[in-house]
Scaffold this motif. Structure first.
Motif, PDB file in Angstrom:
ATOM      1  N   GLU A  30     -18.593 -12.388  -5.738  1.00 56.46           N
ATOM      2  CA  GLU A  30     -19.444 -13.310  -6.251  1.00 56.46           C
ATOM      3  C   GLU A  30     -20.788 -12.905  -6.553  1.00 56.46           C
ATOM      4  O   GLU A  30     -21.597 -12.994  -7.457  1.00 56.46           O
ATOM      5  CB  GLU A  30     -19.234 -14.683  -5.647  1.00 56.46           C
ATOM      6  CG  GLU A  30     -17.902 -15.673  -5.674  1.00 56.46           C
ATOM      7  CD  GLU A  30     -16.845 -14.844  -4.784  1.00 56.46           C
ATOM      8  OE1 GLU A  30     -16.872 -13.943  -4.074  1.00 56.46           O
ATOM      9  OE2 GLU A  30     -15.503 -14.922  -5.483  1.00 56.46           O
ATOM     10  N   LEU A  36     -21.850  -9.985  -6.618  1.00 53.90           N
ATOM     11  CA  LEU A  36     -21.871  -8.841  -7.716  1.00 53.90           C
ATOM     12  C   LEU A  36     -21.777  -9.492  -9.172  1.00 53.90           C
ATOM     13  O   LEU A  36     -22.613  -9.009  -9.977  1.00 53.90           O
ATOM     14  CB  LEU A  36     -20.659  -7.917  -7.425  1.00 53.90           C
ATOM     15  CG  LEU A  36     -20.632  -6.636  -8.154  1.00 53.90           C
ATOM     16  CD1 LEU A  36     -21.767  -5.809  -8.213  1.00 53.90           C
ATOM     17  CD2 LEU A  36     -19.255  -6.032  -7.875  1.00 53.90           C
ATOM     18  N   MET A  37     -21.020 -10.640  -9.375  1.00 55.82           N
ATOM     19  CA  MET A  37     -20.950 -11.033 -10.635  1.00 55.82           C
ATOM     20  C   MET A  37     -22.321 -11.864 -10.776  1.00 55.82           C
ATOM     21  O   MET A  37     -22.746 -11.870 -11.988  1.00 55.82           O
ATOM     22  CB  MET A  37     -19.845 -12.099 -10.662  1.00 55.82           C
ATOM     23  CG  MET A  37     -18.345 -11.716 -10.770  1.00 55.82           C
ATOM     24  SD  MET A  37     -18.203 -10.237 -11.656  1.00 55.82           S
ATOM     25  CE  MET A  37     -18.609 -10.772 -13.461  1.00 55.82           C
ATOM     26  N   GLN A  55     -24.995 -10.714  -9.956  1.00 54.27           N
ATOM     27  CA  GLN A  55     -26.055  -9.605 -10.150  1.00 54.27           C
ATOM     28  C   GLN A  55     -25.799  -9.331 -11.881  1.00 54.27           C
ATOM     29  O   GLN A  55     -26.548  -8.996 -12.243  1.00 54.27           O
ATOM     30  CB  GLN A  55     -25.612  -8.459  -9.404  1.00 54.27           C
ATOM     31  CG  GLN A  55     -26.912  -7.556  -9.123  1.00 54.27           C
ATOM     32  CD  GLN A  55     -26.553  -6.508  -8.089  1.00 54.27           C
ATOM     33  OE1 GLN A  55     -25.683  -6.732  -7.406  1.00 54.27           O
ATOM     34  NE2 GLN A  55     -27.251  -5.372  -8.239  1.00 54.27           N
ATOM     35  N   ILE A  56     -24.589  -9.222 -12.060  1.00 53.93           N
ATOM     36  CA  ILE A  56     -24.266  -8.761 -13.504  1.00 53.93           C
ATOM     37  C   ILE A  56     -24.697  -9.962 -14.493  1.00 53.93           C
ATOM     38  O   ILE A  56     -25.031  -9.493 -15.359  1.00 53.93           O
ATOM     39  CB  ILE A  56     -22.568  -8.521 -13.603  1.00 53.93           C
ATOM     40  CG1 ILE A  56     -22.080  -7.352 -13.096  1.00 53.93           C
ATOM     41  CG2 ILE A  56     -21.952  -8.602 -14.931  1.00 53.93           C
ATOM     42  CD1 ILE A  56     -20.525  -7.278 -12.573  1.00 53.93           C
TER      43      ILE A  56
END
Lengths: 214, 217
Positions: free
Chosen positions: A67, A69-70, A72-73
């Motif tokens: 989560e 990472l998402m 951040q994306i």
């Protein structure tokens, strides 16, 4: 272009595994970018690296890692490819990889011989530079005491180990006694990485050590 | 060696169906797509339409394994987690640059993790910048001529064959010595050989790999 001189496989494998000092890493990268056989060898070791990931014992990521990472994306989904640094026309025909490095000003170090230091990102043990020697230049007789990796970019030189032209790799250590002679016709440009302390006695090192600031 | 693009396309089709079926039924991380072409397809889905389900599959499989390899190669727990996280971030961001004709997704991911590791080491010394030679080999080169693309494909097939033809001890020697950076004592133990012969075993493995990679005359 026929490449006759290659790095030893151990060096290629260490490169593929990311184990080399950055100056050495750069010289091998430049050679491999021009040498299909060595590139295949590097890719084979990288394939073994991929298999090592596949067979590695998985360790759980911390809770919420995906989560995070998402998130951040979502903030910035795209990334730019590193852009080549602008170089003066002086160094046209540089290998693509070198175009991503900043290269310092040219310093004349002896009649017909000059170098440009390459700015390496870290503080590794090795230094890298472009060495340019005029046609027919004979280097001083010397032996090696440091380790030195060289990849010829343009022109050629010869010593007891043979003739070295564009793409050729030369490895120097104390076991060889060289008196390299630069080929006629055009200047010889080499990418050189030297590992060692300030007291350089490598391939071209004795010649230039009084002139190079490290 | 013929690897028709038709055959590849067909196997991608069946692979992706299999992938999503197994994704739905998946009960643990061990059940996963098996062929590299499936990973390539998932990466392709990220590239074409930012497919988060495809990305989650890649994350669930690769992040813990990248972390595992980094720990094995001597990184701290924190470093290993960060490298794994950043590796998957790069997979998302660079998905469009991945060349399915390259040595395959795990090798590509390995090079990303490797370069992040190099960068991490550099950062700890001085503020650095990214390794530019990073994944050059794995990026698609749209400008390449058809001949170059064919030769890249042939190289890829030859590399895969060569690695597959190494004995398990030979690839273990290369993996442990270079990729995992294990001490010779551990390699000797794993291969059940005397410590003094580790170096020559590694040399033999290198020679064999080189021989297997040689282009047919």
């Amino acid at each position: 272009m026929t490449i006759a001189h290659h790095p030893p496989e151990e060096l290629l494998a260490a490169f593929a595994a990311g184990k080399l000092d950055e100056g050495e890493h750069l010289v091998i990268a430049v050679h491999a970018s021009q040498c299909p056989a060595c590139r295949c060898f590097v890719r084979a070791v990288e394939t073994i690296g991929g298999a090592a990931i596949e067979s590695a014992k998985p360790y759980a990521m911390s809770k919420g890692a995906f989560e995070a990472l998402m998130a951040q994306i979502d903030q910035s989904p795209k990334t730019q490819m590193p852009q080549p640094v602008h170089h003066d026309a002086d160094e046209d025909g540089l290998p693509e990889i070198l175009r991503h490095y900043r290269i310092g000003p040219r310093r004349r170090i002896a009649p017909g011989v000059s170098l440009r230091p390459i700015e390496l990102p870290g503080t590794g043990k090795s230094r890298a530079f472009l060495l340019k020697s005029g046609p027919g230049t004979r280097m001083l007789e010397h032996t090696h005491s440091g380790v030195e990796l060289t990849c010829v970019l343009k022109g050629s030189f010869s010593h007891v180990g043979g003739r070295f032209g564009p793409g050729d790799f030369d490895f120097g250590d104390e076991s060889l006694d060289h008196q390299p002679l630069v080929g006629d016709g055009e200047p010889c440009v080499c990418l050189v990485a030297m590992t060692g302390d300030l007291r350089m006695n490598g391939f071209f090192g004795r010649l230039i050590s009084p002139f190079i600031r490290l | 060696m013929t690897r028709g693009s038709q055959a590849v396309t067909k196997s991608i089709g069946s692979a992706i169906r299999g992938t999503f079926r197994s994704a739905k039924l998946r009960t643990n991380d061990n059940e996963r797509p098996k062929a590299k072409v499936e990973w390539a397809e998932l990466i392709g889905r990220i590239a074409t339409h930012g497919d988060r389900d495809a990305f989650r599959l890649l994350f669930v499989h690769f992040a813990p394994r990248v972390k595992g390899l980094m720990l094995k190669a001597g990184a701290s727990g924190e470093e290993a987690e960060e490298i794994a996280q950043d590796t998957l971030l790069a997979v998302w961001r660079k998905a469009a640059q991945f060349d399915p004709a390259s040595a395959g997704a795990p090798a590509w991911i390995f090079t990303i993790a490797r370069n992040l590791r190099i960068d991490a080491v550099r950062r700890s010394a001085r503020a650095g910048f990214a390794v530019p030679d990073a994944e050059l080999e794995y990026l698609a080169h749209p400008a390449d001529s058809p001949e170059t693309q064919i030769s890249r494909r042939q190289d890829t097939a030859r590399i895969a064959d060569a690695v597959a033809l190494l004995s398990s001890d030979q690839s273990a020697a290369i993996r442990m010595s270079f990729v995992e950076d294990r001490p010779h004592a551990e390699i000797a133990e794993a291969l059940r050989i005397p410590l003094g012969t580790v170096k020559s075993r590694i040399r033999l493995a290198m020679n064999r790999l080189k021989f297997l990679l040689e282009e047919p005359k």
